[in-house]
Structure formats: structure tokens, C-alpha cells
Design a protein around this motif. Structure first.
Motif, mmCIF file in Angstrom:
data_model
loop_
_atom_site.group_PDB
_atom_site.id
_atom_site.type_symbol
_atom_site.label_atom_id
_atom_site.label_comp_id
_atom_site.label_asym_id
_atom_site.label_seq_id
_atom_site.Cartn_x
_atom_site.Cartn_y
_atom_site.Cartn_z
ATOM 1 N N PRO A 217 0.813 -1.227 0.000
ATOM 2 C CA PRO A 217 0.000 0.000 0.000
ATOM 3 C C PRO A 217 0.845 1.275 0.000
ATOM 4 O O PRO A 217 0.475 2.267 -0.631
ATOM 5 N N ALA A 218 2.005 1.227 0.667
ATOM 6 C CA ALA A 218 2.824 2.447 0.782
ATOM 7 C C ALA A 218 3.403 2.884 -0.557
ATOM 8 O O ALA A 218 3.756 4.051 -0.737
ATOM 9 N N THR A 219 3.533 1.949 -1.502
ATOM 10 C CA THR A 219 4.160 2.312 -2.788
ATOM 11 C C THR A 219 3.141 2.362 -3.931
ATOM 12 O O THR A 219 3.521 2.483 -5.093
ATOM 13 N N SER A 220 1.853 2.257 -3.596
ATOM 14 C CA SER A 220 0.869 2.056 -4.668
ATOM 15 C C SER A 220 0.730 3.263 -5.600
ATOM 16 O O SER A 220 0.520 3.109 -6.798
ATOM 17 N N LEU A 221 0.877 4.468 -5.063
ATOM 18 C CA LEU A 221 0.714 5.628 -5.953
ATOM 19 C C LEU A 221 1.880 5.765 -6.925
ATOM 20 O O LEU A 221 1.692 6.085 -8.103
ATOM 21 N N GLU A 222 3.099 5.481 -6.439
ATOM 22 C CA GLU A 222 4.225 5.555 -7.399
ATOM 23 C C GLU A 222 4.161 4.398 -8.399
ATOM 24 O O GLU A 222 4.562 4.546 -9.558
ATOM 25 N N THR A 223 3.618 3.253 -7.955
ATOM 26 C CA THR A 223 3.416 2.129 -8.882
ATOM 27 C C THR A 223 2.428 2.529 -9.982
ATOM 28 O O THR A 223 2.623 2.229 -11.161
ATOM 29 N N HIS A 281 -6.229 2.390 -10.018
ATOM 30 C CA HIS A 281 -5.717 2.058 -8.696
ATOM 31 C C HIS A 281 -6.922 1.499 -7.953
ATOM 32 O O HIS A 281 -7.856 2.227 -7.653
ATOM 33 N N ARG A 282 -6.928 0.187 -7.693
ATOM 34 C CA ARG A 282 -8.126 -0.426 -7.101
ATOM 35 C C ARG A 282 -7.983 -0.603 -5.598
ATOM 36 O O ARG A 282 -8.855 -1.204 -4.965
ATOM 37 N N GLY A 283 -6.898 -0.106 -5.028
ATOM 38 C CA GLY A 283 -6.697 -0.221 -3.580
ATOM 39 C C GLY A 283 -6.764 -1.680 -3.148
ATOM 40 O O GLY A 283 -6.345 -2.580 -3.875
ATOM 41 N N PRO A 311 -2.534 -6.538 -0.086
ATOM 42 C CA PRO A 311 -1.861 -5.703 -1.090
ATOM 43 C C PRO A 311 -2.830 -4.743 -1.773
ATOM 44 O O PRO A 311 -4.021 -5.020 -1.847
ATOM 45 N N HIS A 312 -2.305 -3.660 -2.266
ATOM 46 C CA HIS A 312 -3.080 -2.786 -3.142
ATOM 47 C C HIS A 312 -2.848 -3.221 -4.587
ATOM 48 O O HIS A 312 -1.873 -3.915 -4.883
ATOM 49 N N VAL A 313 -3.747 -2.793 -5.464
ATOM 50 C CA VAL A 313 -3.696 -3.270 -6.846
ATOM 51 C C VAL A 313 -3.705 -2.106 -7.830
ATOM 52 O O VAL A 313 -4.516 -1.176 -7.697
#
Ligand code: GAP
Length: 462
Positions: A217-223, A281-283, A311-313
């Protein structure tokens, strides 16, 4: 390379073809036929012909190579089209996969509310006489098994994505992948679209290429930011001109409640901008829903921190048919040549062209045929080939131009004495003579030179 400055309305489209031109070429040359045409067709259903299946296969192969085979963090999956209906309850599709439907009170025609322009019925032209919009569920269903009652009701999947979520644990435990990792799938999806239009752009049966990228989750926006660039780059690699592509970030009011960010890759079609791929980004939404509904734990154990997490997706989701239409519109050019002649050229990148090398004996005379066929046999394992000896050489070049074959090999009477052939290039019509002994290498070199340049990620500004 940037498309950030492209204004809302976009530049004037440099696509020469309109939809009618492409629909007619597609049928004439065997790319796409109306489905079951001898029975009058079937609304918005299409059958893909000999060249269409090659083009689609090449699109899929390019995607699979880029998304799975050339990476070490993504694996593949093929899930069932018709699966346990509980999946669609948990995913929210049974309750929420709806479009707003209005009915014209004059002719009883039914339309998607946001496809009605100027409050005018697209069928009978009556203005302002519509029912209130109601929610119309877009899932197609069928009855499975021998008992024809509601207990056998099941759904044709409306997206491939859920197959990846319900198999999250199976894939993770069998591959032992550490975060971040992705699961990719290509396959048919079905939606009972209210309005179907624009040829293969929107149909009720279509093919998707989707990848669910599971990350911390912490890296999901940069992903998410990474996948926006990476996916845009893929479209450039197919030869779509940057001025015809843009990334459009969804406004906050367009986002699902669980999504932190979603962007669409849009193409500037002759009728305006339209989505070809969504990058959502489906969280933690999907894994959480399936864990709740199935009662199974769908978490990831992080060995570095000793924590269990959901995990985030990030999900890049594209449509094969829509990409094929885009490539056909993009490739089309009608050229007026010196002497009043003209030709239609499909400028497909070699990697996706249905045929890469055509073998054309100058004449049908018996003396040339064995040599030409021997060359064809030599080239078949390496290239997607076609052998054509019908009609004049000029007409055959035009035919190959119209289906986008980048190179033709012409076998003439001199070939019998000098063991050389002529390579003729589609785009420039330039011709060079090469010895048969070096033909495969020469063709490979020419095809590689014709591929679009793929920019690095740093060159892409979004
Ligand atoms: N899992 C997310 C998802 O399905 P979507 O934006 O609804 O997202 C992804 O679909 C892509 O599938 C679209 O960008 C489009 O290329 C293709 N697609 C969706 N509906 C389609 C239709 N009715 N006909 C053809 N292609 C379609």
C-alpha cells in the motif's frame, strides 16, 4: 516525447480514414466480417477473417511479451469465462455494474442516457420525451446445467480481472512471488451494452488484456505513476503517433470510492477522444471483498516486516478489438502518385503486420514457379508470408500495400541466372537487389529498421 500539452479537443486528427472506410477495407480484405452475414448479421457482433486473426494475434503477442515474458515480476493466468456466480456478487457487479437506461416515450427505443445528445431520440428524432433513467445491469447471463431454472443462473464474465483476484492465493503460493508482482490474462469478456456503435470499438463480446499488479500500500501511488508511463510507451511502440495519444487522469468525482487514482489512455479517433485502456488504482477493494464473501484469508505475509497485509492493486486494462481498430485507423493512408495513380497503404509496424513478407514471381510462367516456391519455403519459418502470383505485378504490390505488408520479394527471370531477388519496400516503394543467400538477413534488417523507435521511460512526460 510528451502529450501533456494536448488541449481538451486535441489536435486535428491526422487519421485519414473515417470509420466507414476502415469498415469497408476490413471486409473487402478479410480483416473483419459482420457476424453470420448470410443470415443478415447480428447486432454489433463481428467475425474476424484471415488477416484480422493475424493482426489480433500479433497484438496479443506483443502485449504478452511486454507484460509477462520480458518481465520477472508478472505471471500469466487463464480463468474460466463462466464461473461461480458468487464472484460477481462479491465484486459488486451484480449490484452495481449498471448503465443508466432511458426509453423514448414516442418510439420505445432504449438508449444509454449519456449517449443521448441534445435530449433528442437517436431513433425517431423526438425531442425531450424520455423516461427517467433507470439502472440497467450489463452482465450477460446463461443457465448452466440440465435444469432450466434460476438455480442454474450464471454470468458470462464482464471483465477478466476477477479471475486474478480469486486466484491470488493460488498464484502466490505456487510461484512464491514477493510483492510487488502481477498476474496477467488475455481473454473474452461480455457486456450487454445498451448502445453499440463505432464498429468493433464497442461490442457485446470482446477481448481484454488485463494485468493486476499487487503492491505494498505504501508504494501504490508511485506504482500507478510507473504503469501510466510504461503503458503509454507500449502504444508508441506499435506506431501510434504521440499526437493521437493522451493520458487523462480521472477527476475526483469520477473515481470509485476505493480508488486513489485512475487514468485512461485515450486515442484521438476521427470522432474525438476515446478510451483504449484504463489504468486503475483499485486499492485493497477486490481482495477484501473476496476475503469477506468467501471466508478465506487473502493476505500477503511480508517476511521483511513479519506483517500480514492486504496488497493494493494497480490494473492496466486494455481491449484487443479496440486496439486493432485504432491500429487500422492509424495505419491508413491514401496516396496520390505521379501520373494520376493512387494507392492505399496500411503503414502497420512490422511487429503487428498480418503479413511481413510477400513472395511475388514476376510471371506465372512455369520457369519461375519452382524457384519462387523454393524461396517461399525458405522464408516461411522466419516471416509471416504470403505467396501471390495472380494478376500484374503492379496490382499485386497495391494489394500488399493495402493489407500493410512491409516488404515484397520479387522473383524475376534474372533470378534464374544471378541467384538474386528484388526487395520492394511498402512505404518508400524503393527496390533493392539482394542475393538469395543473404535474403533472410536482409529482410530481417529491413524489418527491424521499419519498427517505430520505442522511447525510454525518462523520455515520456505525463
Ligand atoms: N477490469 C477493468 C475493466 O474492465 P474497462 O475500462 O471497463 O475496465 C477495459 O475495460 C478495456 O476493455 C477498455 O479500455 C476497452 O479497451 C475494452 N472494452 C471495454 N468494454 C468494451 C466493449 N463493450 N467493446 C470493446 N472493448 C471494450
Amino acid at each position: 516525447m510528451t502529450n501533456a500539452q494536448i488541449p481538451e479537443d486535441g489536435p486535428p486528427s491526422e487519421m485519414q480514414a473515417d470509420l466507414e472506410t476502415i469498415t469497408s477495407l476490413a471486409k473487402r480484405r478479410g480483416f473483419v466480417f459482420p457476424s453470420a452475414e448470410i443470415y443478415g448479421g447480428f447486432a454489433a457482433a463481428y467475425d474476424y477473417g484471415p488477416l484480422g486473426v493475424e493482426l489480433k494475434r500479433n497484438i496479443r503477442d506483443r502485449w504478452w511479451r511486454a507484460m509477462v515474458q520480458e518481465r520477472d515480476d508478472v505471471v500469466g493466468l487463464e480463468a474460466a469465462i463462466i464461473t461461480n456466480p458468487a464472484v460477481w456478487v462479491a465484486s459488486g457487479h451484480v449490484a452495481e455494474f449498471t448503465d443508466p437506461l432511458v426509453e423514448c416515450l414516442s418510439c420505445q427505443g432504449r438508449f444509454r442516457a449519456d449517449h443521448v445528445e441534445a435530449n433528442t431520440c437517436p431513433n425517431c428524432g423526438t425531442v425531450g420525451k424520455f423516461s427517467e433513467p433507470r439502472k440497467f445491469n450489463m452482465m450477460l447471463s446463461t443457465i448452466v446445467g440440465p435444469v432450466a431454472d434460476e438455480s442454474g443462473r450464471a454470468f458470462m464474465r464482464p471483465e477478466t480481472a476477477q479471475g486474478m483476484f480469486v486466484n491470488f492465493d493460488n498464484v502466490q503460493t505456487t510461484t512464491r512471488k514477493r510483492l510487488p508482482f502481477g498476474v496477467a490474462q488475455i481473454g473474452k469478456s461480455f457486456r450487454n451494452e445498451i448502445t453499440v456503435k463505432q464498429f468493433i470499438f464497442r461490442t457485446r463480446e470482446f477481448e481484454q488484456m488485463e494485468m493486476e499488479y499487487f503492491c505494498h500500500p505504501a508504494t501504490s501511488l508511485e506504482t500507478h505513476a510507473y504503469w501510466k508511463k510504461e503503458r503509454l510507451r507500449w502504444y508508441y511502440s506499435l506506431g501510434i503517433r504521440p499526437q493521437h495519444l493522451r493520458l487523462r487522469d480521472h477527476r475526483p468525482d469520477e473515481l470509485s470510492h476505493y480508488s486513489k487514482a485512475t487514468a485512461d489512455i485515450e486515442v484521438h479517433y476521427p470522432w474525438g477522444w476515446g478510451e483504449v485502456e484504463g489504468i486503475a488504482h483499485r486499492g485493497a477493494y477486490d481482495l477484501t471483498q473476496h476475503a469477506t464473501h468467501s471466508g478465506k484469508r487473502l493476505t500477503y505475509f511480508d517476511p521483511d516486516t513479519n506483517e500480514h497485509l492486504v496488497p493494493h492493486v494497480v490494473e492496466p486494462a486494455a481491449g484487443v478489438d479496440r486496439i486493432m481498430l485504432t491500429l487500422m485507423l492509424e495505419a491508413y493512408e491514401e496516396q496520390h502518385l505521379d501520373g494520376g495513380d493512387s494507392r492505399v497503404v496500411m503503414h502497420f509496424a512490422p511487429a503487428i503486420a498480418p503479413v511481413t513478407v510477400a513472395i511475388l514471381p514476376l510471371s506465372r510462367k512455369d520457369t519461375l514457379e519452382p524457384t519462387a516456391r523454393r524461396i517461399w519455403e525458405m522464408l516461411r519459418p522466419t516471416f509471416r508470408t504470403q505467396y501471390d502470383d495472380a494478376q500484374s505485378i503492379g496490382r499485386r504490390y497495391r494489394r500488399q500495400d493495402e493489407i500493410g505488408t512491409p516488404l515484397c520479394v520479387t522473383v524475376d527471370f534474372e533470378t534464374l541466372t544471378d541467384d538474386a531477388v528484388t526487395i520492394r519496400e511498402r512505404d518508400t516503394m524503393a527496390q533493392i537487389r539482394v542475393p538469395i543467400a543473404g535474403l533472410i538477413g536482409a529482410l530481417q534488417g529491413r524489418l527491424a529498421a521499419l519498427e517505430p523507435r520505442v522511447p525510454s521511460l525518462d523520455e515520456i512526460e505525463v
